[in-house]
Structure formats: C-alpha cells, structure tokens
Design a protein around this motif. Structure first.
Motif, PDB file in Angstrom:
ATOM      1  N   HIS A 116       0.646  -1.241  -0.164  1.00 34.99           N
ATOM      2  CA  HIS A 116       0.048  -0.150  -0.001  1.00 34.99           C
ATOM      3  C   HIS A 116       0.773   1.299  -0.040  1.00 34.99           C
ATOM      4  N   ALA A 117       1.836   1.262   0.797  1.00 33.69           N
ATOM      5  CA  ALA A 117       2.659   2.458   0.833  1.00 33.69           C
ATOM      6  C   ALA A 117       3.460   2.558  -0.306  1.00 33.69           C
ATOM      7  N   ARG A 118       3.927   1.689  -1.167  1.00 34.57           N
ATOM      8  CA  ARG A 118       4.524   1.873  -2.557  1.00 34.57           C
ATOM      9  C   ARG A 118       3.367   2.539  -3.237  1.00 34.57           C
ATOM     10  N   GLY A 158       1.118   6.575  -6.576  1.00 36.65           N
ATOM     11  CA  GLY A 158      -0.041   7.264  -6.809  1.00 36.65           C
ATOM     12  C   GLY A 158      -0.080   8.928  -6.574  1.00 36.65           C
ATOM     13  N   ASP A 159       0.654   9.432  -5.615  1.00 31.47           N
ATOM     14  CA  ASP A 159       0.701  10.781  -5.034  1.00 31.47           C
ATOM     15  C   ASP A 159       1.625  11.448  -6.103  1.00 31.47           C
ATOM     16  N   CYS A 160       2.851  10.722  -6.452  1.00 34.17           N
ATOM     17  CA  CYS A 160       3.853  11.120  -7.369  1.00 34.17           C
ATOM     18  C   CYS A 160       3.192  11.454  -8.863  1.00 34.17           C
ATOM     19  N   ILE A 161       2.367  10.479  -9.169  1.00 34.50           N
ATOM     20  CA  ILE A 161       1.745  10.537 -10.505  1.00 34.50           C
ATOM     21  C   ILE A 161       0.931  11.845 -10.586  1.00 34.50           C
ATOM     22  N   MET A 165       5.676  -5.954  -6.161  1.00 32.07           N
ATOM     23  CA  MET A 165       5.856  -6.276  -4.558  1.00 32.07           C
ATOM     24  C   MET A 165       6.995  -5.555  -3.893  1.00 32.07           C
ATOM     25  N   VAL A 166       6.990  -5.449  -2.777  1.00 28.99           N
ATOM     26  CA  VAL A 166       8.241  -4.725  -2.018  1.00 28.99           C
ATOM     27  C   VAL A 166       8.850  -5.892  -1.292  1.00 28.99           C
ATOM     28  N   ARG A 167      10.010  -5.785  -1.061  1.00 29.32           N
ATOM     29  CA  ARG A 167      10.923  -6.695  -0.078  1.00 29.32           C
ATOM     30  C   ARG A 167      11.617  -5.764   0.889  1.00 29.32           C
ATOM     31  N   LEU A 168      11.404  -5.996   2.054  1.00 28.98           N
ATOM     32  CA  LEU A 168      12.449  -5.376   3.148  1.00 28.98           C
ATOM     33  C   LEU A 168      13.789  -6.116   3.148  1.00 28.98           C
ATOM     34  N   PHE A 169      15.067  -5.047   3.163  1.00 33.70           N
ATOM     35  CA  PHE A 169      16.219  -5.976   3.620  1.00 33.70           C
ATOM     36  C   PHE A 169      16.725  -4.867   4.766  1.00 33.70           C
ATOM     37  N   ALA A 174      11.425   7.026   2.618  1.00 32.82           N
ATOM     38  CA  ALA A 174      10.476   6.140   2.403  1.00 32.82           C
ATOM     39  C   ALA A 174       9.874   6.647   1.030  1.00 32.82           C
ATOM     40  N   ARG A 175       9.363   7.719   0.781  1.00 31.15           N
ATOM     41  CA  ARG A 175       8.857   8.409  -0.176  1.00 31.15           C
ATOM     42  C   ARG A 175       9.839   8.175  -1.501  1.00 31.15           C
ATOM     43  N   TYR A 176      11.093   8.495  -1.264  1.00 27.12           N
ATOM     44  CA  TYR A 176      12.147   8.498  -2.352  1.00 27.12           C
ATOM     45  C   TYR A 176      12.403   7.097  -2.851  1.00 27.12           C
ATOM     46  N   PHE A 177      12.494   6.283  -1.753  1.00 28.93           N
ATOM     47  CA  PHE A 177      12.946   4.722  -2.295  1.00 28.93           C
ATOM     48  C   PHE A 177      11.686   4.181  -2.777  1.00 28.93           C
TER      49      PHE A 177
END
Length: 554
Positions: free
Chosen positions: A134-136, A141-144, A360-364, A394-397
């Motif tokens: 959702h965060a991604r 969405g906001d950037c678009i 998908m997002v994977r966290l490392f 977070a926003r940048y990544f």
RNA sequence: GCCCUCGUAGCUCAGCUGGAUAGAGCAUCUGACUUCGAAUCAGGGGGUCAAGAGUUCGAAUCUCUUCGAGGGCACCA
C-alpha cells in the motif's frame, strides 16, 4: 519556443524540402552525453537515409549544409550518420533567467490543457493497517498526481473503499469476538477473521464507549460493529497516509454506490452481453481477449467483487474525466481485461483507462530480508517503516524504481547519513547551494547571464536544467515517477561536480562570481522543484553529523 | 497447461518507437580536505546484455525457440 523544439522544427522543414515524409515523433533529439558530440544530437539521418536512397552519412552531410538556425553555432555530421548540434552560449545560458523568474513554476507544462484526470490509488479495504505494498502504491499514486498537476491537468486523487463485501462482515465478526473477549465471553475468530492487534485495540476503545451494551446479543447488531470498525480503521488509514504526505480528494464508498442502485443500473445495461449458466449470470468478456467469461451474479444471488467495481468505474467515466488511472497491486493484473471489457460494453472508451500494476516490495535489513515486525509479529506496516526510516527516505525509495519491477528496500541504506544514500545526497546538495547563496550576499546583485559560464561542468549543468521539462513530460506519459528520482540524482551529481571544479564566490573575479551565483540559484530552484514532485523535503541546511552522533550517545 | 511481469557488472536496477565506447547506485580498490558544507570530488577493476536462431548497413532493443525466476489462472475480495 525553446531551442530543442526549434532544432526539431528546422530538421522537419529540411526533410520536407527533400521530399521525405516525416512526423514529429520521427525526430528524436537527445542531450549529448559527450561534449565532442555537441549539446544535442539527432539520429534522424540514420533513420531516413534509406527512404531517400542515400547513405546515412551522405544525408547527414546534406542536412548539415542546409541547416540554419539563429541559436545554433554549428552542426556537425558524424559517422555513421549522426547530426551534432552546438548551441550558442547565450541561448544555452538564457535558461537561468527563465528558471529564476518562474521559480516554483519552472517545469509547469500545458500538456493537460485543462483536461481532467482521475487517479485512484491505495484503495485498501478498511479492515486493518496499511502495509508495504500500500505504501508503495501511495507514494507512486501521489507522485503521479503531482506529475499530472505539473503537466497542466486537473487532477482528482481518489480512494475506493470496499466497505460492502464479505471482508467487512468478517471485520464485524472479528470485532465482536474481540469485544466479547473483554467480558470473558469466549468465541473463536471467524475462519478468515482478522488477527491484527489493531482490532484488539479497537475493541477496547469500543468497550470504553459503550460498556457492555452489546454483550448479550452482539449478532443482531452486526451492522453496528461493521460500521464502527470500518469507520475507525478508515480514519486510521487516512491519518497514516497524511503523515506520509498523501491526501486524497475523493473517497468513493462501495456501499454508497450499491445503495444508490448503481449496481442494478449497470447490470441492466450489461444484460445484452450476459447469459445464465448453472444458475449464475456470466458476462461475455472473452470477446475482448479474456481467458474466460466472468460471473457477475453468483448462483446464490450475491454479486461478485467485479460487478460493483464495474459500477464504480462506470461512475468514474460518467463524471467526465478525460483520463482514468488506476494503481492496482500486481496480483490484480488478470483483472484488467475483464474490467475494460465491461466498460467497453457500457459504451466507454477503454483506452481512457490506464492501469498501472505495482509490484511487490521486499524489505532488507543488515543484508537479510525481513518480513515480520518484532513488536507485533505481523507483517511490517507502513507506519512502522515511516517511523524507522522517515518519510523523506521512504517516499524517495518507493518511487525510485519502475512500478512494474519488484522493489528491494534496503533499510540500512535508507537510514544512512551519507552520499551512498541518494535521498541525503540530494538534500545535502540542496543545502549546500543554499549555503552558497547565503554566503554570497556580498556579490549581489546576481547577474542572471551565462556569458562566462563556459566550462564543461557549467555547460552540462545548463543542459540538465533545460532538460527538466522534458523529464516531466516523459515521466507523466509513462506514469513512471522513477524518471524523476533518476533526474534528481544526476542533477545533484552535476551540481557537485560543478561545485568542486568551479569556485563560486571569488573576490578575485567578481563578475564570474555574480554569474555563477545565478547558476547556483537556478540549480537550487530546479532541484527543489524536482524534489517537490516526489514530496521529499528540500532543506536549507542539514543537521550536522557531529550533532547527530552526539544525540545518539546521549 | 494457459496468461502476465521479468532475466543487463558481485548486489539492486536504468537503457528497449533498432544507432556513436552498454550506463547508474551500492559494494570493492586508489588518490584529493589551511578555501563557498569532504554528508564531497576524481580515477581503477568488474559485462559472451540468460542461451540459440532469424530480420539488416547496424540488435540489449524487433521476431521465433529453449531455459530460469516471480505472480496470476474462483460462483474470493
């Protein structure tokens, strides 16, 4: 008209004179990555040589000879058939004044010309907290939305709330269990119930508000529990999104759409393309390339998820948007064909609907993937991630990769205060420019010319600054904000190179200093504007490393 | 089995309407701080663009085949 457009127009004119058919799209002009290749280069002679029965280099020679434009110093043909353009210094330098005058509006385009676009994103069910996917989606969405706004569109940011289906019933039942638990009444969670701790918190809150009012007969008040739960969780989601700098304009409720009878209306309209089989109602979607026909009404009379969603999109089309953009999780990709097929049946142009699939997002962390939060034992939530790495990082990544490729999010990197972290690199660069502007007061007034800015790194910068509009255009057309982060990074690099090679404030060379200050101001503006497109802050100073370390030790 | 997305440097990815020497970041190695913020800069090493074939002046890019990864193929949402 800017110089790139002028060059393109001139090329077009030459080809037309040579009786060669050419469209605007044929002519590609790129910023050269090598100074030997001039400021801009085109491969048009390579592309059109065959059509004219010439060798590419022959055509390039011929076109170079015919080329005439005020802003261009010289045109060089190059093997195997490129045309390299060397732009006049004052033409190149004129961008500084333009940027400073337009300030935060530099980069504004009129692509949209007042057209209306609707961007739907996040749209998570109000049954829990937001997660990484959702965060991604939220960041993208906001950037678009910001991109389209910058490009001159009228933008509506929309969230579709699935507040009518089984999931909400499930939520209601889960909440009942947690509520009863507080009064020591044992009841098992429903099979697909929600186990999140937020439901437990919610039950406590409910108990505080109503006491034991519903303990004796909770089930006849299921609707109350559903509404109470989804309202609260929705508010919570909005709160988290707001902290993430994401605020949407319209929240469309599935329940409201159903209550207004939109679903039945749509069903009637779709009937001609439907048929009954095994007691269920199928919509013919295979005619539009779907694998199989899709059920709209189940044999028990209930609607599938698809049907109200068709009604919802029908509503969006009817609201008169020129363009609809949906951001879906990648697991919904099979869904796109059937949705478009249905909208086509309803008389809408499916081309107007663009669906971006978010992978998908994977966290490392420390080199290892980690999925579970130590604190809750559940998947990491958006809120936890923000608390850990900060909103800027977070926003940048999240937007730094193409949306349809998987994202590996390196938490250590996101938290690093150093140039290896692209977020800090960009912010540091901005702060550095602010420092120079502040220290340069003795050299005011600034001279917004570029007659003396002829070194390689200065010319590179001027071209990068000029390229900003083009980057916005491409990012917008492709719905890909990562083009902006790429731009931010390469601009910051050019700026730092310039900083190292060109001393800005120099008492021994006042005229040069005045011009370089102008360049610095233009760079700062463009960097800030680019960061604003991804909602990353552009600080005028950075907290020093020493302070940071001191506060850690304390 | 069918459909999507994808396979490019040790890792994560750009580049894909065919075009100049395949690029970034991270990691690694070597240099540069009495000067505007060294949280920086300069420079190395590292690639049979998964494999094979085709299309042509030219292919990471287009076509086909094979292999591999992830996701989807509900009268779930």
């Amino acid at each position: 008209m800017d110089i790139q457009t002028e060059i393109k127009e001139e090329l077009k004119k030459i080809l037309t004179d040579l009786k060669c058919a050419v469209t605007d799209q044929d002519i590609i002009l790129t910023a050269s990555n090598n100074r030997d290749h001039g400021d801009y280069a085109s491969n048009i002679a390579l592309r059109k040589a065959k059509m004219l029965g010439l060798k590419p280099i022959e055509l390039a020679n011929k076109m170079a000879g015919m080329f005439k434009l005020d802003g261009v110093d010289k045109v060089e043909p190059a093997m195997p058939g490129f045309l390299n353009f060397f732009v006049k210094q004052d033409e190149l330098g004129s961008i500084i004044k333009v940027i400073v005058d337009k300030n935060e509006h530099y980069g504004d385009l009129d692509l949209g010309k007042g057209k209306k676009v609707d961007i739907e994103y996040v749209s998570a069910n109000p049954t829990g907290v937001l997660h990484l996917g959702h965060a991604r989606g939220a960041a993208l969405g906001d950037c678009i939305a910001r991109l389209y706004k910058k490009a001159g569109y009228e933008v509506t940011r929309e969230y579709y709330i699935n507040d009518a289906g089984n999931q909400i019933t499930n939520l209601g039942n889960s909440l009942i269990c947690r509520y009863l638990e507080l009064f020591n009444v044992k009841r098992d969670l429903p099979e697909d119930g929600y186990h999140g701790e937020e439901i437990i918190e919610l039950a406590k809150k409910l108990k505080n508000e109503v006491g034991d009012k519903y303990v004796s007969d909770p089930d006849s008040h299921l609707d109350f529990f559903k509404k109470y739960g989804s309202n609260f969780l929705m508010d919570n989601i909005k709160k988290d999104l707001h902290e993430f700098r994401v605020d949407q304009d319209v929240y469309s409720s599935e329940k409201a759409i159903r209550d207004r009878g939109e679903v039945e209306k749509v069903l009637t309209l779709l009937k001609p393309n439907c048929y009954e089989k095994d007691g269920a109602l199928f919509l013919n979607t295979t005619k539009d390339g779907d694998d199989k026909d899709r059920v709209l009404v189940k044999s028990d009379g209930a609607y599938t998820y698809l049907l109200p969603d068709i009604a919802y999109h029908n509503d969006k089309f009817n609201r008169g948007f020129d363009l609809l953009i949906d951001l879906f999780g990648a697991d919904h990709h099979g869904y796109v064909t059937r949705l478009k097929s249905a909208e086509k049946d309803l008389g809408h142009d499916p081309e107007k609907l663009t669906v971006s699939l978010v992978q998908m997002v994977r966290l490392f962390k420390d080199g290892e993937e980690f999925k579970m939060s130590k604190r809750t034992g559940n998947a990491i939530s958006m809120k936890e991630l923000i608390d850990e790495v900060g909103v800027d990082a977070a926003r940048y990544f999240f937007v730094s990769r193409s949306s349809n490729s998987h994202l590996d999010f390196d938490i250590n990197l996101a938290k690093t205060l150093g140039s290896e972290n692209p977020v800090y690199y960009a912010q540091y660069t901005h702060a550095r420019l602010c420092g120079i502007i502040k220290n340069g007061a003795a050299f005011y007034p600034i001279n917004y010319k570029a007659d003396l800015l002829v070194s390689e790194s200065e010319k590179n910068l001027l071209i990068s600054l000029k390229d900003f509009s083009n980057v916005i255009k491409v990012a917008c057309q492709e719905n890909e904000p990562y083009k902006i982060t790429n731009y931010v990074h390469s601009l910051a690099q050019s700026i730092n190179e310039f900083y190292t090679k060109c001393r800005v404030l120099d008492d021994a060379n006042v005229e040069l200093s005045k011009e370089r200050l102008g360049l610095v101001e233009a760079c700062r503006t463009v960097l800030a504007n680019a960061l604003d497109l991804i909602a990353v802050s552009a600080p005028d100073h950075m907290v020093s490393l020493d302070k940071e370390e001191a506060s850690k030790e304390a």
